[in-house]
Design a protein around this motif. Structure first.
Motif, PDB file in Angstrom:
ATOM      1  N   MET A 256       0.808  -8.719 -16.147  1.00  0.00           N
ATOM      2  CA  MET A 256       1.386  -9.968 -15.681  1.00  0.00           C
ATOM      3  C   MET A 256       0.786 -10.976 -16.330  1.00  0.00           C
ATOM      4  O   MET A 256      -0.396 -11.353 -16.671  1.00  0.00           O
ATOM      5  CB  MET A 256       1.046 -10.160 -14.310  1.00  0.00           C
ATOM      6  CG  MET A 256       1.951  -8.779 -13.668  1.00  0.00           C
ATOM      7  SD  MET A 256       1.855  -8.897 -11.941  1.00  0.00           S
ATOM      8  CE  MET A 256       0.133  -8.341 -11.577  1.00  0.00           C
ATOM      9  N   SER A 257       1.639 -12.095 -16.351  1.00  0.00           N
ATOM     10  CA  SER A 257       0.997 -13.762 -16.842  1.00  0.00           C
ATOM     11  C   SER A 257       1.955 -14.589 -16.562  1.00  0.00           C
ATOM     12  O   SER A 257       3.181 -14.477 -16.022  1.00  0.00           O
ATOM     13  CB  SER A 257       0.969 -13.437 -18.588  1.00  0.00           C
ATOM     14  OG  SER A 257       2.184 -13.674 -19.059  1.00  0.00           O
ATOM     15  N   ASP A 258       1.731 -15.705 -16.676  1.00  0.00           N
ATOM     16  CA  ASP A 258       2.458 -17.080 -16.499  1.00  0.00           C
ATOM     17  C   ASP A 258       3.121 -17.498 -17.600  1.00  0.00           C
ATOM     18  O   ASP A 258       3.803 -18.586 -17.840  1.00  0.00           O
ATOM     19  CB  ASP A 258       1.780 -18.134 -15.918  1.00  0.00           C
ATOM     20  CG  ASP A 258       1.500 -17.881 -14.178  1.00  0.00           C
ATOM     21  OD1 ASP A 258       2.275 -17.746 -13.741  1.00  0.00           O
ATOM     22  OD2 ASP A 258       0.087 -17.646 -13.913  1.00  0.00           O
TER      23      ASP A 258
ATOM     24  N   LEU B 277      -1.186 -16.667  -9.517  1.00  0.00           N
ATOM     25  CA  LEU B 277      -0.889 -15.309 -10.023  1.00  0.00           C
ATOM     26  C   LEU B 277      -2.405 -14.297  -9.908  1.00  0.00           C
ATOM     27  O   LEU B 277      -2.252 -13.243  -9.475  1.00  0.00           O
ATOM     28  CB  LEU B 277      -0.510 -15.121 -11.481  1.00  0.00           C
ATOM     29  CG  LEU B 277      -0.362 -13.736 -12.075  1.00  0.00           C
ATOM     30  CD1 LEU B 277       0.565 -12.880 -11.297  1.00  0.00           C
ATOM     31  CD2 LEU B 277       0.215 -13.797 -13.330  1.00  0.00           C
TER      32      LEU B 277
ATOM     33  N   ARG C  14       7.038 -13.552 -13.761  1.00  0.00           N
ATOM     34  CA  ARG C  14       5.738 -13.400 -13.120  1.00  0.00           C
ATOM     35  C   ARG C  14       6.144 -12.344 -11.979  1.00  0.00           C
ATOM     36  O   ARG C  14       5.350 -11.605 -11.615  1.00  0.00           O
ATOM     37  CB  ARG C  14       4.882 -14.738 -12.891  1.00  0.00           C
ATOM     38  CG  ARG C  14       3.851 -14.492 -12.061  1.00  0.00           C
ATOM     39  CD  ARG C  14       3.243 -15.865 -11.466  1.00  0.00           C
ATOM     40  NE  ARG C  14       3.665 -16.466 -10.376  1.00  0.00           N
ATOM     41  CZ  ARG C  14       3.656 -17.380  -9.620  1.00  0.00           C
ATOM     42  NH1 ARG C  14       3.199 -18.397 -10.566  1.00  0.00           N
ATOM     43  NH2 ARG C  14       4.209 -17.788  -8.653  1.00  0.00           N
ATOM     44  N   GLU C  15       6.974 -13.155 -11.266  1.00  0.00           N
ATOM     45  CA  GLU C  15       7.392 -12.449  -9.855  1.00  0.00           C
ATOM     46  C   GLU C  15       7.836 -10.919 -10.097  1.00  0.00           C
ATOM     47  O   GLU C  15       7.375  -9.889  -9.179  1.00  0.00           O
ATOM     48  CB  GLU C  15       8.274 -13.202  -9.031  1.00  0.00           C
ATOM     49  CG  GLU C  15       7.543 -14.359  -8.450  1.00  0.00           C
ATOM     50  CD  GLU C  15       6.315 -14.364  -7.756  1.00  0.00           C
ATOM     51  OE1 GLU C  15       6.299 -13.567  -6.632  1.00  0.00           O
ATOM     52  OE2 GLU C  15       5.409 -15.023  -7.810  1.00  0.00           O
TER      53      GLU C  15
ATOM     54  N   GLU D 211       7.829 -18.417 -13.753  1.00  0.00           N
ATOM     55  CA  GLU D 211       7.671 -17.825 -12.224  1.00  0.00           C
ATOM     56  C   GLU D 211       8.352 -16.808 -12.170  1.00  0.00           C
ATOM     57  O   GLU D 211       7.850 -15.524 -11.360  1.00  0.00           O
ATOM     58  CB  GLU D 211       8.050 -18.872 -11.378  1.00  0.00           C
ATOM     59  CG  GLU D 211       7.272 -18.794 -10.038  1.00  0.00           C
ATOM     60  CD  GLU D 211       7.689 -19.842  -9.114  1.00  0.00           C
ATOM     61  OE1 GLU D 211       8.000 -19.660  -7.803  1.00  0.00           O
ATOM     62  OE2 GLU D 211       7.326 -21.145  -9.526  1.00  0.00           O
TER      63      GLU D 211
ATOM     64  N   VAL E 157      -3.050 -16.730 -17.320  1.00  0.00           N
ATOM     65  CA  VAL E 157      -2.837 -16.403 -15.965  1.00  0.00           C
ATOM     66  C   VAL E 157      -3.316 -17.484 -14.916  1.00  0.00           C
ATOM     67  O   VAL E 157      -4.484 -17.807 -14.997  1.00  0.00           O
ATOM     68  CB  VAL E 157      -3.582 -15.032 -15.253  1.00  0.00           C
ATOM     69  CG1 VAL E 157      -3.770 -14.751 -13.957  1.00  0.00           C
ATOM     70  CG2 VAL E 157      -2.984 -14.012 -16.217  1.00  0.00           C
TER      71      VAL E 157
ATOM     72  N   LEU F  77      -3.038  -7.768 -15.669  1.00  0.00           N
ATOM     73  CA  LEU F  77      -3.039  -9.169 -16.091  1.00  0.00           C
ATOM     74  C   LEU F  77      -3.315  -9.219 -17.660  1.00  0.00           C
ATOM     75  O   LEU F  77      -4.120  -8.587 -18.110  1.00  0.00           O
ATOM     76  CB  LEU F  77      -4.095 -10.103 -15.176  1.00  0.00           C
ATOM     77  CG  LEU F  77      -3.940 -10.326 -13.782  1.00  0.00           C
ATOM     78  CD1 LEU F  77      -5.126 -10.964 -12.909  1.00  0.00           C
ATOM     79  CD2 LEU F  77      -2.785 -10.841 -13.249  1.00  0.00           C
TER      80      LEU F  77
END
Ligand SMILES: [Zn+2]
Length: 425
Positions: free
Chosen positions: A160-162, A200, A169-170, A166, A196, A190
């Motif tokens: 996951m990352s930004d 998060l 990410r979710e 959003e 990140v 991550l």
């Protein structure tokens, strides 16, 4: 059904002792093996599979501490239109362009082809770090299905990352949550500190705590990760992870850890976190190398998605290690085998004694307990792997995958690679 290996030379992976023996291999996750002086009478084992391992070496199979199956279809693809000048540009122009174009069919093909190569290279336990920002839902289940069909044990995660906003990410959190709560073993993935944000990171640590697992994240692979962290958070990456509670989690894996200061190394040493070293990738990306000898004992080897051959990783780490830390034969063998300790210590399943490789290795010199490590560094290669047993099941026999159809897998992968490359044009 039991499997018997007759007339084998068994090498205990821990004390390197050699035993001339027959081996009974029990099937099942975390099953065992039994060394036998004599085979049971033929009537009682007529339904069992018996492999003649005369003149062959049998030892524990291998594990990969950091893989990226998502990069499988990149082999041979065109270079990006703009030539990357540094590590962050390599990510932006190559990998983030590729992973954004993956769909579930391509992920399935990537996982099957990687699983095929892992199996043939004697790697029966894979720790993967996956990214496909526009095909997150079901991605981990798709990889699991592919690995299970080939017969490999695994720890999966979604990185996951930004970097894509959003909503994406979710979705990463949702997929991770679904996957882990369905009872699958894995990590909360991550990408890296510099992609990140604090929200998060916080959510990831909470999810990992709830699911009783660790994070799997790249740490200071390039100096840019530290520069970004200092600028945004006024602290270095390992300190940021510690402050977020990430180092207290069970079995977190930190990939690379190349650019750390002494204080960060001390923080890591005193935590239960593990480091995954990937020197070939570091050389390829020109991000630097480091002396891991000061980092404590929790270091294992990975491939970083470059390939699926852990014997190759061990050799590369040995040669690079001559320059960076004068690593010894026992030193590199120990690091190659550390993945087993990682799995055991963190109560993960699928790395029992009934995971074995049968090597057809016929050297020009004597091989025994005392000089095995010289053969490990300079002689034994994946081309010597004849057969592979994963959780007691024969998955590769006479260098051929028997738990799946190699030709079908590779044809499917090439078809999906064609689709992916078309999208990248
Ligand atoms: Zn990686």
């Amino acid at each position: 059904m039991s499997l018997y290996l007759k007339n084998a030379t068994f090498i205990d992976w821990q004390d390197l002792s050699f035993t001339q023996t027959h081996i009974k291999v029990d099937e099942g996750v975390d099953g065992s093996i039994e060394l036998l002086d004599e085979l049971p009478d033929s009537n009682s084992i007529q339904d069992s599979k018996i492999i003649d391992a005369k003149s062959k070496l049998v030892t524990k199979s291998f594990g990969c501490g950091h893989h990226h199956i998502y990069s499988t279809l990149a082999r041979g693809m065109s270079a990006p239109a703009k030539t990357p000048q540094n590590f962050v540009e390599i990510l932006k122009y190559v990998w983030w362009n590729l992973d954004k174009n993956l769909d579930l069919e391509m992920i399935k093909a990537s996982a099957l082809a990687s699983a095929l190569y892992c199996a043939k290279n004697g790697v029966t336990f894979v720790i993967d770090h996956h990214a496909s920002p526009f095909a997150i839902e079901d991605s981990l289940f798709t990889i699991k299905e592919a690995f299970d069909s080939v017969g490999l044990s695994h720890l999966l995660c979604y990185e996951m990352s930004d970097r894509d906003g959003e909503e994406i990410r979710e979705k990463g959190l949702w997929e991770t949550d679904n996957y882990l709560r369905a009872g699958n073993q894995g990590h909360v993935g991550l990408h890296a500190s510099f992609t990140v944000g604090d929200t998060l990171l916080k959510k990831a640590v909470i999810l990992a705590t709830e699911c009783n697992t660790g994070l799997h994240i790249h740490v200071a692979e390039d100096l840019a990760d530290q520069t970004d962290c200092l600028k945004k958070y006024k602290k270095r990456v390992v300190q940021r992870l510690k402050d977020a509670g990430a180092l207290e989690l069970k079995g977190s894996i930190l990939g690379h850890c190349l650019h750390l200061e002494k204080e960060e190394i001390a923080l890591l040493k005193n935590s239960g976190s593990w480091i995954a070293q990937n020197v070939e990738s570091n050389l390829n990306n020109n991000v630097g190398l480091t002396d891991y000898s000061t980092y404590g004992d929790n270091i294992m080897l990975g491939t970083d998605g470059m390939h699926s051959d852990m014997l190759r990783s061990a050799k590369a780490s040995f040669f690079v290690g001559q320059k960076t830390e004068q690593i010894s034969y026992p030193g590199i063998y120990n690091r190659f085998r550390k993945v087993h300790q990682y799995i055991k210590e963190n109560d993960f399943k699928g790395d029992g004694d009934n995971n074995l490789v049968i090597l057809d290795y016929n050297p020009p010199t004597e091989i025994n307990q005392d000089n095995f490590l010289g053969h490990f560094v300079f002689g034994i290669e994946s081309s010597h792997i004849d057969s592979v047993i994963s959780s007691g099941k024969l998955i590769v026999e006479d260098k051929k995958l028997i738990s799946g159809d190699e030709i079908d897998i590779l044809n499917f992968a090439r078809e999906q690679a064609g689709r992916l490359w078309e999208k990248l044009k």
